[in-house]
Motif scaffolding. Structure first.
Motif, PDB file in Angstrom:
ATOM      1  N   GLU A 148      38.343 -53.701 -64.347  1.00 36.93           N
ATOM      2  CA  GLU A 148      38.394 -54.583 -65.509  1.00 36.93           C
ATOM      3  C   GLU A 148      38.040 -56.025 -65.173  1.00 36.93           C
ATOM      4  N   ARG A 149      38.522 -56.522 -64.048  1.00 34.08           N
ATOM      5  CA  ARG A 149      38.382 -57.938 -63.737  1.00 34.08           C
ATOM      6  C   ARG A 149      37.518 -58.216 -62.521  1.00 34.08           C
ATOM      7  N   GLY A 150      37.062 -57.157 -61.850  1.00 34.34           N
ATOM      8  CA  GLY A 150      36.222 -57.333 -60.668  1.00 34.34           C
ATOM      9  C   GLY A 150      34.827 -56.807 -60.893  1.00 34.34           C
ATOM     10  N   VAL A 151      34.234 -56.250 -59.838  1.00 35.70           N
ATOM     11  CA  VAL A 151      32.898 -55.675 -59.910  1.00 35.70           C
ATOM     12  C   VAL A 151      32.958 -54.221 -59.479  1.00 35.70           C
ATOM     13  N   SER A 152      32.109 -53.404 -60.095  1.00 35.00           N
ATOM     14  CA  SER A 152      31.988 -51.989 -59.801  1.00 35.00           C
ATOM     15  C   SER A 152      33.246 -51.228 -60.230  1.00 35.00           C
ATOM     16  N   ASN A 153      33.267 -49.931 -59.923  1.00 35.47           N
ATOM     17  CA  ASN A 153      34.390 -49.074 -60.267  1.00 35.47           C
ATOM     18  C   ASN A 153      35.483 -49.218 -59.218  1.00 35.47           C
ATOM     19  N   GLY A 154      36.702 -49.534 -59.657  1.00 38.60           N
ATOM     20  CA  GLY A 154      37.776 -49.831 -58.726  1.00 38.60           C
ATOM     21  C   GLY A 154      38.161 -48.666 -57.841  1.00 38.60           C
ATOM     22  N   VAL A 155      38.278 -47.464 -58.421  1.00 37.10           N
ATOM     23  CA  VAL A 155      38.660 -46.287 -57.637  1.00 37.10           C
ATOM     24  C   VAL A 155      37.608 -45.986 -56.574  1.00 37.10           C
ATOM     25  N   SER A 156      36.333 -46.060 -56.951  1.00 36.55           N
ATOM     26  CA  SER A 156      35.262 -45.812 -55.982  1.00 36.55           C
ATOM     27  C   SER A 156      35.273 -46.849 -54.864  1.00 36.55           C
ATOM     28  N   LEU A 157      35.552 -48.105 -55.210  1.00 35.81           N
ATOM     29  CA  LEU A 157      35.595 -49.152 -54.181  1.00 35.81           C
ATOM     30  C   LEU A 157      36.744 -48.942 -53.212  1.00 35.81           C
ATOM     31  N   LEU A 158      37.880 -48.437 -53.696  1.00 46.42           N
ATOM     32  CA  LEU A 158      39.007 -48.156 -52.794  1.00 46.42           C
ATOM     33  C   LEU A 158      38.630 -47.084 -51.782  1.00 46.42           C
ATOM     34  N   ILE A 159      37.976 -46.029 -52.251  1.00 51.26           N
ATOM     35  CA  ILE A 159      37.523 -44.978 -51.330  1.00 51.26           C
ATOM     36  C   ILE A 159      36.448 -45.519 -50.393  1.00 51.26           C
ATOM     37  N   PHE A 160      35.554 -46.350 -50.931  1.00 53.14           N
ATOM     38  CA  PHE A 160      34.513 -46.985 -50.122  1.00 53.14           C
ATOM     39  C   PHE A 160      35.137 -47.795 -48.982  1.00 53.14           C
ATOM     40  N   ALA A 161      36.144 -48.616 -49.309  1.00 52.06           N
ATOM     41  CA  ALA A 161      36.797 -49.429 -48.288  1.00 52.06           C
ATOM     42  C   ALA A 161      37.505 -48.560 -47.253  1.00 52.06           C
ATOM     43  N   SER A 162      38.093 -47.456 -47.708  1.00 54.32           N
ATOM     44  CA  SER A 162      38.790 -46.558 -46.776  1.00 54.32           C
ATOM     45  C   SER A 162      37.829 -45.970 -45.754  1.00 54.32           C
ATOM     46  N   ILE A 163      36.657 -45.549 -46.219  1.00 54.89           N
ATOM     47  CA  ILE A 163      35.692 -44.909 -45.317  1.00 54.89           C
ATOM     48  C   ILE A 163      35.084 -45.929 -44.361  1.00 54.89           C
ATOM     49  N   VAL A 164      34.660 -47.077 -44.905  1.00 58.03           N
ATOM     50  CA  VAL A 164      33.978 -48.077 -44.081  1.00 58.03           C
ATOM     51  C   VAL A 164      34.883 -48.596 -42.976  1.00 58.03           C
TER      52      VAL A 164
ATOM     53  N   HIS B 148      26.330 -67.579 -56.140  1.00 60.57           N
ATOM     54  CA  HIS B 148      27.416 -68.559 -56.202  1.00 60.57           C
ATOM     55  C   HIS B 148      27.280 -69.510 -57.377  1.00 60.57           C
ATOM     56  N   LYS B 149      26.196 -69.452 -58.105  1.00 62.24           N
ATOM     57  CA  LYS B 149      26.017 -70.379 -59.216  1.00 62.24           C
ATOM     58  C   LYS B 149      26.708 -69.927 -60.500  1.00 62.24           C
ATOM     59  N   ILE B 150      27.204 -68.707 -60.534  1.00 61.13           N
ATOM     60  CA  ILE B 150      27.856 -68.186 -61.732  1.00 61.13           C
ATOM     61  C   ILE B 150      29.361 -68.141 -61.493  1.00 61.13           C
ATOM     62  N   PRO B 151      30.133 -69.037 -62.111  1.00 61.01           N
ATOM     63  CA  PRO B 151      31.577 -69.069 -61.849  1.00 61.01           C
ATOM     64  C   PRO B 151      32.275 -67.756 -62.184  1.00 61.01           C
ATOM     65  N   GLU B 152      31.903 -67.124 -63.293  1.00 60.49           N
ATOM     66  CA  GLU B 152      32.558 -65.875 -63.673  1.00 60.49           C
ATOM     67  C   GLU B 152      32.328 -64.782 -62.638  1.00 60.49           C
ATOM     68  N   LEU B 153      31.076 -64.638 -62.187  1.00 57.92           N
ATOM     69  CA  LEU B 153      30.767 -63.622 -61.187  1.00 57.92           C
ATOM     70  C   LEU B 153      31.441 -63.944 -59.861  1.00 57.92           C
ATOM     71  N   ARG B 154      31.493 -65.233 -59.508  1.00 57.59           N
ATOM     72  CA  ARG B 154      32.166 -65.627 -58.270  1.00 57.59           C
ATOM     73  C   ARG B 154      33.647 -65.259 -58.331  1.00 57.59           C
ATOM     74  N   ARG B 155      34.279 -65.495 -59.489  1.00 53.17           N
ATOM     75  CA  ARG B 155      35.693 -65.131 -59.639  1.00 53.17           C
ATOM     76  C   ARG B 155      35.883 -63.622 -59.549  1.00 53.17           C
ATOM     77  N   ARG B 156      34.963 -62.873 -60.126  1.00 49.82           N
ATOM     78  CA  ARG B 156      35.079 -61.415 -60.071  1.00 49.82           C
ATOM     79  C   ARG B 156      34.978 -60.890 -58.631  1.00 49.82           C
ATOM     80  N   VAL B 157      34.038 -61.440 -57.874  1.00 52.65           N
ATOM     81  CA  VAL B 157      33.869 -60.986 -56.490  1.00 52.65           C
ATOM     82  C   VAL B 157      35.085 -61.356 -55.648  1.00 52.65           C
ATOM     83  N   ILE B 158      35.579 -62.580 -55.812  1.00 52.07           N
ATOM     84  CA  ILE B 158      36.755 -63.013 -55.055  1.00 52.07           C
ATOM     85  C   ILE B 158      37.961 -62.154 -55.406  1.00 52.07           C
TER      86      ILE B 158
END
Length: 442
Positions: free
Chosen positions: A180-196, A11-21
Motif C-alpha cells: 500500500e505505501r511502498g513499491v511492488s508487492n509486499g509479500v513477494s518482496l519479503l520472499i525476495f529478501a529472504s532468498i537474497v 531522487h527528484k520525486i519526493p513521493e517515490l523517494r518516501r515509498r522506497v525508504i
C-alpha cells in the motif's frame, strides 16, 4: 552515465523517494526479526539439525524463511500461512457462490475477502505453530545429543504458538503496508529478501565444505548455467502476445475521434511467480501433518524429502496447475471484452461481446501452456542439473525465478512512477520504452 541519470531522476520525486525508504525500512525490520529467537529453545542445536538436513525440504523452507527456521525466530513460519490462506480463498471463490459474488463487488468485496484471508492466516498459523512446537520437543542435536527445547510441556507449546502466530501476523501486516505505501508487492518482496540474504551464506557453506577440492570447470559451468537461466527468465517474463485492437471512429461536433490502432498485451506468464510460491507452500503441509501424527503423512513426507523424480514430477505438475488456476482466476476475458465494447474498440475480424471474450480466452489458454511449461522447467531443471554435477542448488530454479521476477516487477513499478511524474525511466534518457516530457533547463 545513463544509470546515474536514472538514479538522479529517482531522487527528484519526493513521493517515490518516501515509498522506497519505507519499503527498505520495513524489510530491515523483517531482517532484524529473523534473529529474534523464540523463547525456550536452543538456536545452536536447531542450526545443527537443519545443517544435517542440507539439500532436503527443511533446508528448502529455511531458504524461503531467510534463515528464520534455523534460528527458530519469531518469524519461523514466514509468510507461507498467508499464501496458503490466499490459495484457500481463491479456491472457495470458484466453488462457493457468496465468495465469488464478493469478488465481483469491486473494492468493497476485495476488502472483505482480504479480511477473511487474514482470519484464515491466523487459523493456519495456530495449527502450524502447534505442530512445530510438537516437532521441536521431539528433536535433538545430532552432535551434542541435547534437546532443542529447554523445558518441554504445555507452557512451551502455548508460548510457541502465541509467538509464531504473532510473528506471522506481523509479517502479513508488513507485506500489506509495503504493497500500500511502498513499491511492488509486499509479500513477494519479503520472499525476495529472504532468498537474497541467504545466498552469501549458502555460497560460504559450499566453499567451506569443498575447501581444497574445488573444481574450476564445474564452478564455471554452474555459473554459466545460472546466467543462462536468468536470461531465460528475463526473456519469458517480458514476453507478450500483442492482440491488435481498433477504436471506432465517432464525430463530436466538427471533431472526429477514434480510428486509432492499439494493442492488447497478454503476458506469456500471466501468473508471475505465484505458482512456484503456491506449490512450495503446499509442500509444507505433509510435514505439518506428520508432526500431528496423521496416518500416512510420514510416508508422504519421506517421498517429498527424497527429492527424486517423484518429487520433481509432483512439483512440476503443481506448478502447471497453479499457472492455469491463477490465470483463470485473475484474468477475466468477459470483463476485458466488456471494457473494449464500452470504449468502442474491437479486435479486427472478431465481433464485440461474447465472440471477443471467447477469442481472448483461447489466446490466453494457448500462451499459458507455454508459460506453464517454462515455469515448471525453470523451477525443476536446475535442481536436476545440480544433482548431476553434484553441486547443491539450494538457491536453484524456484529461487532464481522469484528473485528475477520480483526484481523486474519492482523496476517496472519504479519506472512507471517516474514516467507518471514526467521523468525519464531508470535507464536514463534515450533508453526508456516510453519517453516523458523533457525537464525545463535550469
Amino acid at each position: 552515465m545513463a544509470s546515474l541519470a536514472g538514479i538522479t531522476n529517482f531522487h527528484k520525486i519526493p513521493e517515490l523517494r518516501r515509498r522506497v525508504i519505507f519499503t527498505l525500512v520495513m524489510l530491515a525490520v523483517y531482517r532484524v526479526g529473523v534473529f529474534v529467537t523464540t523463547p525456550g529453545v536452543d538456536r545452536n542445536a536447531m542450526r545443527q539439525y537443519v545443517a544435517k538436513q542440507s539439500g532436503g525440504l527443511l533446508s528448502f523452507f529455511n531458504m524461503f524463511s531467510g534463515g528464520a527456521l534455523e534460528n527458530l525466530s519469531i518469524f519461523a513460519l514466514g509468510i507461507m500461512p498467508y499464501i496458503s490462506a490466499s490459495i484457500i480463498m481463491q479456491l472457495m471463490g470458484m466453488v462457493y457462490k457468496p465468495i465469488d459474488e464478493l469478488r465481483k463487488e469491486g473494492e468493497q468485496g476485495r476488502r472483505r475477502i482480504d479480511q477473511y484471508t487474514r482470519y484464515g492466516t491466523v487459523a493456519l498459523s495456530l495449527f502450524q505453530a502447534f505442530s512445530i512446537a510438537k516437532m521441536l520437543e521431539g528433536l535433538s542435536s545430532s552432535e551434542t545429543g541435547a534437546g532443542i527445547v529447554n523445558h518441554p510441556g504445555i507452557g512451551f507449546q502455548l508460548m510457541t504458538v502465541i509467538t509464531l502466530t504473532t510473528g506471522t501476523a506481523f509479517l502479513m501486516w508488513i507485506g500489506e503496508q509495503i504493497t500500500e505505501r511502498g513499491v511492488s508487492n509486499g509479500v513477494s518482496l519479503l520472499i525476495f529478501a529472504s532468498i537474497v540474504t541467504r545466498i552469501p551464506a549458502e555460497l560460504g557453506n559450499y566453499f567451506a565444505q569443498n575447501a581444497g577440492d574445488l573444481q574450476p570447470l564445474t564452478m564455471a559451468a554452474v555459473v554459466a548455467f545460472i546466467v543462462f537461466v536468468i536470461a531465460i527468465i528475463a526473456f519469458f517474463e517480458n514476453g507478450r502476445r500483442q492482440i491488435p485492437i481498433v477504436y471506432s471512429r465517432r464525430q463530436v461536433g466538427r471533431r472526429v475521434y477514434g480510428g486509432q490502432t492499439a494493442h492488447l498485451p497478454l503476458k506469456v506468464n500471466t501468473s508471475g511467480t505465484i505458482p512456484p510460491i503456491f506449490a512450495s507452500s503446499l509442500l509444507m503441509f505433509p510435514q505439518t501433518l506428520a508432526n500431528m501424527n496423521v496416518p500416512g503423512a510420514d510416508h508422504l513426507q519421506a517421498i517429498i524429502n527424497r527429492g527424486d523424480w517423484v518429487f520433481n514430477t509432483g512439483y512440476a505438475l503443481l506448478i502447471i496447475f497453479f499457472c492455469f488456476f491463477y490465470t483463470n482466476v485473475t484474468f477475466q476475458p468477459v470483463d476485458v471484452a466488456e471494457n473494449l465494447k464500452k470504449q468502442q474498440a474491437n479486435i479486427p475480424g472478431i465481433r464485440p461481446g461474447k465472440q471477443t471474450a471467447d477469442y481472448i480466452h483461447r489466446v490466453i489458454q494457448r500462451i499459458t501452456v507455454g508459460g506453464a511449461l517454462y515455469v515448471a522447467a525453470v523451477c525443476v531443471v536446475p535442481s536436476i542439473v545440480g544433482n548431476l554435477l553434484r553441486v547443491p542448488f539450494g538457491f536453484g530454479g524456484t529461487s532464481l525465478m522469484i528473485v528475477v521476477g520480483v526484481a523486474l516487477d519492482t523496476v517496472n513499478q519504479l519506472e512507471a512512477h517516474l514516467i507518471t511524474r514526467s521523468y525519464e525511466g531508470l535507464t536514463g534518457p534515450g533508453a526508456t520504452r516510453i519517453r516523458g516530457r523533457r525537464l525545463p533547463e535550469a
